[in-house]
Design a protein around this motif. Structure first.
Motif, PDB file in Angstrom:
ATOM      1  N   THR A   1       0.290   2.412   0.483  1.00 42.78           N
ATOM      2  CA  THR A   1      -0.407   3.599  -0.007  1.00 42.78           C
ATOM      3  C   THR A   1      -0.315   3.704  -1.523  1.00 42.78           C
ATOM      4  O   THR A   1      -1.297   4.046  -2.190  1.00 42.78           O
ATOM      5  CB  THR A   1       0.151   4.863   0.676  1.00 42.78           C
ATOM      6  N   LEU A   2       0.853   3.378  -2.082  1.00 43.09           N
ATOM      7  CA  LEU A   2       1.002   3.392  -3.538  1.00 43.09           C
ATOM      8  C   LEU A   2       0.068   2.372  -4.188  1.00 43.09           C
ATOM      9  O   LEU A   2      -0.564   2.651  -5.209  1.00 43.09           O
ATOM     10  CB  LEU A   2       2.459   3.118  -3.929  1.00 43.09           C
TER      11      LEU A   2
ATOM     12  N   GLU B   1      -3.467   3.694  -4.031  1.00 40.77           N
ATOM     13  CA  GLU B   1      -3.648   4.751  -5.040  1.00 40.77           C
ATOM     14  C   GLU B   1      -3.874   4.128  -6.411  1.00 40.77           C
ATOM     15  O   GLU B   1      -4.673   4.628  -7.204  1.00 40.77           O
ATOM     16  CB  GLU B   1      -2.443   5.696  -5.072  1.00 40.77           C
TER      17      GLU B   1
ATOM     18  N   TRP C   1     -11.381   8.591  -4.289  1.00 41.26           N
ATOM     19  CA  TRP C   1     -10.586   8.132  -3.149  1.00 41.26           C
ATOM     20  C   TRP C   1     -11.480   7.680  -2.004  1.00 41.26           C
ATOM     21  O   TRP C   1     -11.146   6.743  -1.288  1.00 41.26           O
ATOM     22  CB  TRP C   1      -9.598   9.210  -2.694  1.00 41.26           C
TER      23      TRP C   1
ATOM     24  N   VAL D   1       0.919   3.358 -11.987  1.00 37.39           N
ATOM     25  CA  VAL D   1       1.747   4.388 -11.364  1.00 37.39           C
ATOM     26  C   VAL D   1       1.997   5.526 -12.355  1.00 37.39           C
ATOM     27  O   VAL D   1       3.107   6.034 -12.466  1.00 37.39           O
ATOM     28  CB  VAL D   1       3.084   3.817 -10.823  1.00 37.39           C
TER      29      VAL D   1
ATOM     30  N   TRP E   1      -0.348  10.212  -4.739  1.00 33.76           N
ATOM     31  CA  TRP E   1       0.402   9.465  -3.724  1.00 33.76           C
ATOM     32  C   TRP E   1       1.384  10.389  -3.007  1.00 33.76           C
ATOM     33  O   TRP E   1       1.499  10.349  -1.776  1.00 33.76           O
ATOM     34  CB  TRP E   1       1.113   8.300  -4.405  1.00 33.76           C
TER      35      TRP E   1
END
Length: 186
Positions: A36-37, A40, A48, A156, A164
């Motif tokens: 999932t990270l 993202e 999305w 990130v 996230w």
């Protein structure tokens, strides 16, 4: 009786299903958290729904998001991925996913569980927002972002990390009027 959802879910059946079944549900599986990270990160600069529509193809292209397999991807794999119209073909994001898999595997091999690491930031319990004012980032997402970057993860930033956190259920940001808000802990 019609269900009231978070406004962002709109009326797209795929988006509604994602909202109703996945978004905000606390995820504890390390591999799924990492996947999932990474997704993202691919979403950065896009919507999305674009990633959601390509998620199945992403899974096939990235060996089912098996971190061990992705960590071993070579230059030839990068070129294969760059030629795959079913995914987002951004070299930096592809390389970041491979590097993310290597970091995930190194953490695991050193005895650090990714799920325990992630959930440690909230002492294992989801945060429930007021459901009214949803920020793009928080002090906590900034701290997690900083730690992930220190470990070598890319894509990130604090906004990506906050999205996230919402997706994996670290934060229950369902709207105050959304039917899922009270169905999801806490």
């Amino acid at each position: 009786m019609e269900r009231v959802r978070c406004g962002w879910a709109g009326t797209d059946p795929l988006y509604c299903a994602y909202h109703d079944e996945e978004w905000g549900v606390p995820e504890r599986d390390s591999r799924r958290l990492w996947e999932t990270l990474m997704l993202e990160g691919f979403q950065a600069g896009l919507s999305w729904i674009t990633i959601l529509r390509k998620r199945e193809t992403f899974g096939a292209a990235f060996a089912g998001f098996d971190p061990d397999k992705v960590a071993a991807f070579s230059g030839a794999d990068i070129e294969r991925l760059m030629g795959d119209p079913g995914i987002v073909r951004a070299r930096a994001k592809i390389e970041a996913t491979i590097r993310g898999a290597q970091i995930f595997c190194a953490m695991r091999d050193q005895g650090e569980d990714f799920s325990a690491y992630v959930w440690g930031f909230v002492k294992g319990a989801p945060i429930r927002s007021d459901g009214l004012n949803v920020p793009a980032k928080t002090a906590l997402s900034e701290a997690i972002s900083k730690d992930l970057k220190k470990r070598g993860f890319k894509f990130v930033g604090p906004t990506i990390v906050y999205a996230w956190m919402q997706a994996i259920g670290m934060v229950n940001d369902h709207a105050a009027t959304c039917f899922r808000r009270d169905q999801i802990a806490p």
